[in-house]
Design a protein around this motif. Structure first.
Motif, PDB file in Angstrom:
ATOM      1  N   GLY A 107       0.792  -1.217   0.000  1.00  0.00           N
ATOM      2  CA  GLY A 107       0.000   0.000   0.000  1.00  0.00           C
ATOM      3  C   GLY A 107       0.829   1.273   0.000  1.00  0.00           C
ATOM      4  O   GLY A 107       0.275   2.374   0.036  1.00  0.00           O
ATOM      5  N   THR A 108       2.170   1.129  -0.061  1.00  0.00           N
ATOM      6  CA  THR A 108       3.040   2.307  -0.115  1.00  0.00           C
ATOM      7  C   THR A 108       2.885   2.994  -1.471  1.00  0.00           C
ATOM      8  O   THR A 108       2.795   2.337  -2.501  1.00  0.00           O
ATOM      9  CB  THR A 108       4.506   1.894   0.102  1.00  0.00           C
ATOM     10  N   SER A 109       2.878   4.321  -1.459  1.00  0.00           N
ATOM     11  CA  SER A 109       2.779   5.046  -2.725  1.00  0.00           C
ATOM     12  C   SER A 109       4.094   4.951  -3.482  1.00  0.00           C
ATOM     13  O   SER A 109       5.156   4.734  -2.897  1.00  0.00           O
ATOM     14  CB  SER A 109       2.439   6.514  -2.474  1.00  0.00           C
ATOM     15  N   SER A 110       4.007   5.117  -4.792  1.00  0.00           N
ATOM     16  CA  SER A 110       5.208   5.041  -5.622  1.00  0.00           C
ATOM     17  C   SER A 110       6.229   6.098  -5.222  1.00  0.00           C
ATOM     18  O   SER A 110       7.443   5.823  -5.219  1.00  0.00           O
ATOM     19  CB  SER A 110       4.827   5.204  -7.096  1.00  0.00           C
ATOM     20  N   THR A 111       5.770   7.298  -4.883  1.00  0.00           N
ATOM     21  CA  THR A 111       6.715   8.356  -4.493  1.00  0.00           C
ATOM     22  C   THR A 111       7.420   8.006  -3.188  1.00  0.00           C
ATOM     23  O   THR A 111       8.630   8.237  -3.050  1.00  0.00           O
ATOM     24  CB  THR A 111       5.986   9.699  -4.353  1.00  0.00           C
ATOM     25  N   MET A 112       6.688   7.448  -2.232  1.00  0.00           N
ATOM     26  CA  MET A 112       7.321   7.081  -0.969  1.00  0.00           C
ATOM     27  C   MET A 112       8.286   5.911  -1.159  1.00  0.00           C
ATOM     28  O   MET A 112       9.313   5.832  -0.480  1.00  0.00           O
ATOM     29  CB  MET A 112       6.262   6.724   0.072  1.00  0.00           C
ATOM     30  N   ALA A 113       7.971   5.017  -2.088  1.00  0.00           N
ATOM     31  CA  ALA A 113       8.875   3.897  -2.358  1.00  0.00           C
ATOM     32  C   ALA A 113      10.181   4.406  -2.960  1.00  0.00           C
ATOM     33  O   ALA A 113      11.279   4.006  -2.533  1.00  0.00           O
ATOM     34  CB  ALA A 113       8.208   2.893  -3.296  1.00  0.00           C
ATOM     35  N   LEU A 114      10.088   5.288  -3.957  1.00  0.00           N
ATOM     36  CA  LEU A 114      11.303   5.847  -4.547  1.00  0.00           C
ATOM     37  C   LEU A 114      12.068   6.653  -3.507  1.00  0.00           C
ATOM     38  O   LEU A 114      13.306   6.599  -3.448  1.00  0.00           O
ATOM     39  CB  LEU A 114      10.963   6.727  -5.748  1.00  0.00           C
ATOM     40  N   ASN A 115      11.345   7.382  -2.663  1.00  0.00           N
ATOM     41  CA  ASN A 115      11.998   8.152  -1.606  1.00  0.00           C
ATOM     42  C   ASN A 115      12.771   7.229  -0.664  1.00  0.00           C
ATOM     43  O   ASN A 115      13.872   7.557  -0.222  1.00  0.00           O
ATOM     44  CB  ASN A 115      10.954   8.934  -0.812  1.00  0.00           C
ATOM     45  N   ALA A 116      12.200   6.040  -0.369  1.00  0.00           N
ATOM     46  CA  ALA A 116      12.874   5.090   0.514  1.00  0.00           C
ATOM     47  C   ALA A 116      14.177   4.604  -0.112  1.00  0.00           C
ATOM     48  O   ALA A 116      15.181   4.426   0.581  1.00  0.00           O
ATOM     49  CB  ALA A 116      11.950   3.906   0.807  1.00  0.00           C
TER      50      ALA A 116
END
Length: 361
Positions: A107-116
């Protein structure tokens, strides 16, 4: 070698089960997989494989769906062939060998995944532990999507960033520093480009991969040359293990052809048995008829299955098992014991009968 018995599971559940049984070759880096966002992970699949390779399991599972699988270090790409080709053709690797550990929940957003990914790489360079950002600073130019869970160990951060971009038909320009994926005003960074439908340059990008070779080198060469007549090859040996290798320089479609040929050349359990090697397997199954399971074992060993007439009804007993590192013969005996049957594992025939006490002999 693995044994898999799946019926009525989703493709995602099935692939999770297969990948969990595969070693990456590094004890602290389990395999994981990255799914093409353009495929439906909830498609229902069935798979029965007794004593095959993980490659055979993935091939038999994905082929009916029109998908393929392709491994890069620590990650198995699963999806449409063209998506795999585009991902490989636009994949960027770190200029210097670098690896990170990164994870995010379902359920993580794509932007938060790339940020991680970016935060993990930044923290590693600063030698920081456990530092993360709750806000995706400078990456809101990435289109919004909701992603499945990921737990990546010792992976190249540029590989993960490249895959994130590939989900939206984007690619990083080679030579762009990873930090440049953060823009000051959340606009598309200069180092990122959108791949237009007319842009097919990625199909012709050539790169080098090394394949371990037990057998089938000629088949691999022919398969690659059928796709890319200009491909180049070099045979050799791994410096550490001394196993035979084949270095292949070709385009993404050529590498998919090489991998498919290599997987097809993997020895079957019957070939392993004929060579005198004692293969062992892992098996997970739930509520499967004993006769079906025993038939798979016999077939995997290149033997015939014969069930006595008075044992046929009992051979339909449902059995369940969770076993590791057992031979096909040992697995067959375990299944037979659950169903109160007797199994004779012969050279040519696997015979199933009632125990002496039940048969009246």
């Amino acid at each position: 070698m693995i044994t898999v018995s799946l019926d009525g599971q989703t493709a995602e559940e099935a692939i999770n089960q297969i990948v969990s049984q595969v070693s990456s070759g590094s004890p602290d880096r389990p395999w994981t997989w990255w799914r093409d966002g353009g495929v439906d992970p909830n498609k229902i699949v069935s798979l029965n494989l007794a004593g095959g390779s993980a490659a055979q399991a993935m091939t038999q599972l994905t082929r009916p769906l029109g998908w393929e699988a392709f491994p890069i270090p620590g990650i198995l790409l699963v999806g449409r062939p063209e998506w795999i080709d585009r991902t490989l053709g636009t994949l960027v690797s770190s200029a210097k060998q670098e690896s990170i550990d990164v994870q995010w929940p379902r359920g993580t957003s794509s932007t938060m995944a790339l940020n991680a990914v970016l935060a993990s790489a930044e923290n590693r360079r600063l030698n920081l532990q456990g530092v993360s950002s709750d806000e995706a600073v400078g990456v809101r130019w990435l289109p919004h999507d909701v992603w499945p869970e990921a737990k990546l160990r010792k992976v190249d951060p540029w590989h993960v960033a490249s895959m994130a971009l590939s989900e939206f038909q984007m690619a990083a320009r080679r030579g762009t520093p990873l930090a440049r994926l953060r823009s000051r005003d959340d606009s598309l960074p200069d180092g990122v480009r959108v791949i237009e439908p007319s842009d097919t340059d990625w199909k012709d990008v050539k790169f080098l991969m090394t394949y371990p070779m037990e057998d089938g080198e000629a088949e691999v060469r022919r398969a690659v040359q059928a796709v890319d007549a200009a491909a180049s090859f070099r045979s050799g040996r791994d410096q550490k293990t001394r196993t035979k290798t084949l270095r292949v320089h070709t385009n993404p479609a050529g590498h998919r052809a090489a991998l498919a040929a290599q997987w097809n050349a993997a020895p079957a359990p019957a070939q392993i048995a004929a060579s005198g090697r004692e293969a062992t397997y892992d098996l997970k199954l739930l509520n499967k008829p004993a006769n079906e399971v025993l038939s798979q074992f016999a077939g995997a060993a290149g033997k015939m299955l014969a069930i006595d007439d008075n044992a046929k009804l009992r051979s339909q007993t449902l059995v369940s098992l969770d076993a590791t590192k057992q031979t096909l013969s040992q697995l067959a005996q375990t299944i037979a014991a659950q169903a109160n049957l007797k199994v004779d594992w012969g050279e040519q025939v696997v015979r199933v009968s009632l125990p002496v006490d039940d048969s009246g002999e």
